[in-house]
Write an enzyme that holds these catalytic residues in place. Structure first.
Site, mmCIF file in Angstrom:
data_model
loop_
_atom_site.group_PDB
_atom_site.id
_atom_site.type_symbol
_atom_site.label_atom_id
_atom_site.label_comp_id
_atom_site.label_asym_id
_atom_site.label_seq_id
_atom_site.Cartn_x
_atom_site.Cartn_y
_atom_site.Cartn_z
ATOM 1 N N ASN A 1 -12.854 -2.963 2.308
ATOM 2 C CA ASN A 1 -13.789 -1.836 2.309
ATOM 3 C C ASN A 1 -14.653 -1.921 1.052
ATOM 4 O O ASN A 1 -14.128 -2.195 -0.039
ATOM 5 C CB ASN A 1 -13.022 -0.514 2.336
ATOM 6 C CG ASN A 1 -12.209 -0.346 3.608
ATOM 7 O OD1 ASN A 1 -12.665 -0.702 4.688
ATOM 8 N ND2 ASN A 1 -11.004 0.173 3.493
ATOM 9 N N ASP B 1 0.855 -1.189 0.000
ATOM 10 C CA ASP B 1 0.000 0.000 0.000
ATOM 11 C C ASP B 1 0.893 1.242 0.000
ATOM 12 O O ASP B 1 1.905 1.296 0.705
ATOM 13 C CB ASP B 1 -0.916 0.004 1.220
ATOM 14 C CG ASP B 1 -2.041 1.013 1.089
ATOM 15 O OD1 ASP B 1 -3.204 0.570 0.993
ATOM 16 O OD2 ASP B 1 -1.773 2.231 1.084
ATOM 17 N N HIS C 1 -10.150 -5.324 -3.540
ATOM 18 C CA HIS C 1 -8.845 -5.534 -2.913
ATOM 19 C C HIS C 1 -9.032 -5.918 -1.459
ATOM 20 O O HIS C 1 -9.980 -5.485 -0.804
ATOM 21 C CB HIS C 1 -7.962 -4.285 -3.016
ATOM 22 C CG HIS C 1 -8.616 -3.020 -2.556
ATOM 23 N ND1 HIS C 1 -9.526 -2.345 -3.340
ATOM 24 C CD2 HIS C 1 -8.493 -2.304 -1.415
ATOM 25 C CE1 HIS C 1 -9.927 -1.254 -2.686
ATOM 26 N NE2 HIS C 1 -9.324 -1.221 -1.504
ATOM 27 N N MET C 2 -8.108 -6.723 -0.990
ATOM 28 C CA MET C 2 -8.071 -7.080 0.424
ATOM 29 C C MET C 2 -6.813 -6.472 1.023
ATOM 30 O O MET C 2 -5.707 -6.703 0.540
ATOM 31 C CB MET C 2 -8.053 -8.598 0.596
ATOM 32 C CG MET C 2 -8.049 -9.039 2.069
ATOM 33 S SD MET C 2 -8.037 -10.837 2.238
ATOM 34 C CE MET C 2 -9.729 -11.233 1.765
ATOM 35 N N HIS C 3 -7.002 -5.656 2.061
ATOM 36 C CA HIS C 3 -5.868 -5.123 2.803
ATOM 37 C C HIS C 3 -5.392 -6.215 3.770
ATOM 38 O O HIS C 3 -6.209 -6.778 4.512
ATOM 39 C CB HIS C 3 -6.275 -3.929 3.673
ATOM 40 C CG HIS C 3 -6.792 -2.736 2.934
ATOM 41 N ND1 HIS C 3 -6.056 -1.580 2.800
ATOM 42 C CD2 HIS C 3 -7.979 -2.497 2.314
ATOM 43 C CE1 HIS C 3 -6.764 -0.676 2.137
ATOM 44 N NE2 HIS C 3 -7.943 -1.211 1.833
ATOM 45 N N GLU D 1 -12.176 3.451 -1.523
ATOM 46 C CA GLU D 1 -11.591 4.522 -2.346
ATOM 47 C C GLU D 1 -11.363 4.061 -3.789
ATOM 48 O O GLU D 1 -11.606 4.802 -4.728
ATOM 49 C CB GLU D 1 -10.258 4.932 -1.698
ATOM 50 C CG GLU D 1 -9.478 5.989 -2.424
ATOM 51 C CD GLU D 1 -8.058 6.148 -1.854
ATOM 52 O OE1 GLU D 1 -7.169 6.528 -2.623
ATOM 53 O OE2 GLU D 1 -7.860 5.872 -0.658
ATOM 54 N N VAL D 2 -10.859 2.846 -3.944
ATOM 55 C CA VAL D 2 -10.504 2.347 -5.280
ATOM 56 C C VAL D 2 -11.484 1.240 -5.680
ATOM 57 O O VAL D 2 -11.570 0.204 -4.998
ATOM 58 C CB VAL D 2 -9.058 1.797 -5.292
ATOM 59 C CG1 VAL D 2 -8.702 1.290 -6.684
ATOM 60 C CG2 VAL D 2 -8.065 2.869 -4.839
HETATM 61 P P1 5GP Z 1 -9.758 1.491 0.043
HETATM 62 O O1 5GP Z 1 -10.186 2.671 0.842
HETATM 63 O O2 5GP Z 1 -10.300 1.539 -1.369
HETATM 64 O O3 5GP Z 1 -10.083 0.209 0.746
HETATM 65 O O4 5GP Z 1 -8.180 1.535 -0.007
HETATM 66 C C1 5GP Z 1 -7.441 1.889 -1.123
HETATM 67 C C2 5GP Z 1 -5.992 1.805 -0.735
HETATM 68 O O5 5GP Z 1 -5.215 1.958 -1.890
HETATM 69 C C3 5GP Z 1 -5.537 2.888 0.263
HETATM 70 O O6 5GP Z 1 -5.023 2.257 1.427
HETATM 71 C C4 5GP Z 1 -4.469 3.664 -0.509
HETATM 72 O O7 5GP Z 1 -3.375 4.042 0.312
HETATM 73 C C5 5GP Z 1 -4.058 2.677 -1.579
HETATM 74 N N1 5GP Z 1 -3.609 3.297 -2.820
HETATM 75 C C6 5GP Z 1 -4.225 4.310 -3.503
HETATM 76 N N2 5GP Z 1 -3.545 4.602 -4.623
HETATM 77 C C7 5GP Z 1 -2.481 3.765 -4.652
HETATM 78 C C8 5GP Z 1 -1.400 3.589 -5.583
HETATM 79 O O8 5GP Z 1 -1.289 4.262 -6.605
HETATM 80 N N3 5GP Z 1 -0.484 2.622 -5.283
HETATM 81 C C9 5GP Z 1 -0.594 1.860 -4.150
HETATM 82 N N4 5GP Z 1 0.366 0.939 -3.947
HETATM 83 N N5 5GP Z 1 -1.593 1.986 -3.267
HETATM 84 C C10 5GP Z 1 -2.528 2.939 -3.512
#
Ligand code: 5GP
Length: 119
Positions: free
Chosen positions: A92, A35, A105-107, A100-101
């Site tokens: 999320n 991340d 995806h799984m963190h 956000e994206v």
């Molecule tokens: P979400 O809120 O969608 O679950 O989390 C998206 C995650 O993607 C966030 O933790 C953010 O830091 C990460 N992220 C956003 N843009 C990029 C990127 O360009 N590269 C990487 N490696 N992570 C990203």
């Protein structure tokens, strides 16, 4: 509900090689990378290579082979990071989940004692 995948999202661009990433693990079905804004010692995102916008989209529509491949990648990441003392897996989802994206995806977050799951 219907799932509309937008292939202009940042993870789709990472999968196409348009944006660099720090790859931790890759297989036919999944990519795992660090991340960009880590929330703990280890913070890796595991994504399927297929066009799925969310956990429920993936669970409902992805073929069994892709689902198995994704979970196998999660297992490999856990082994590589040596998360013996535990970790947190977070998916999320959409507005209420503050996603956000819009590529599933799984963190995988760990490497240290984490706080409460929700404030
Ligand atoms: P979400 O809120 O969608 O679950 O989390 C998206 C995650 O993607 C966030 O933790 C953010 O830091 C990460 N992220 C956003 N843009 C990029 C990127 O360009 N590269 C990487 N490696 N992570 C990203």
């Amino acid at each position: 509900m219907t799932f509309d995948y937008d292939d202009q999202n940042i993870f789709a661009k990472i999968l196409r090689g348009e944006i660099p990433n720090q790859t931790v693990y890759e297989s036919d079905h999944a990519l795992a990378f660090k991340d960009i804004n880590p929330q703990a010692t280890h913070h890796v995102l595991v994504i399927p290579k297929g066009p799925y916008m969310s956990l429920d989209h993936f669970a409902i529509e992805a073929p069994t082979e892709e689902q198995a491949g994704f979970m196998a990648a999660v297992g490999e990441v856990c082994k590589l990071l040596e998360l013996d003392s535990g970790f947190r897996a977070i998916c999320n989802t959409r507005i209420h989940g503050v996603q956000e994206v819009p590529h599933f995806h799984m963190h995988i977050v760990g490497g240290e004692q984490l706080g409460q799951m929700l404030p």
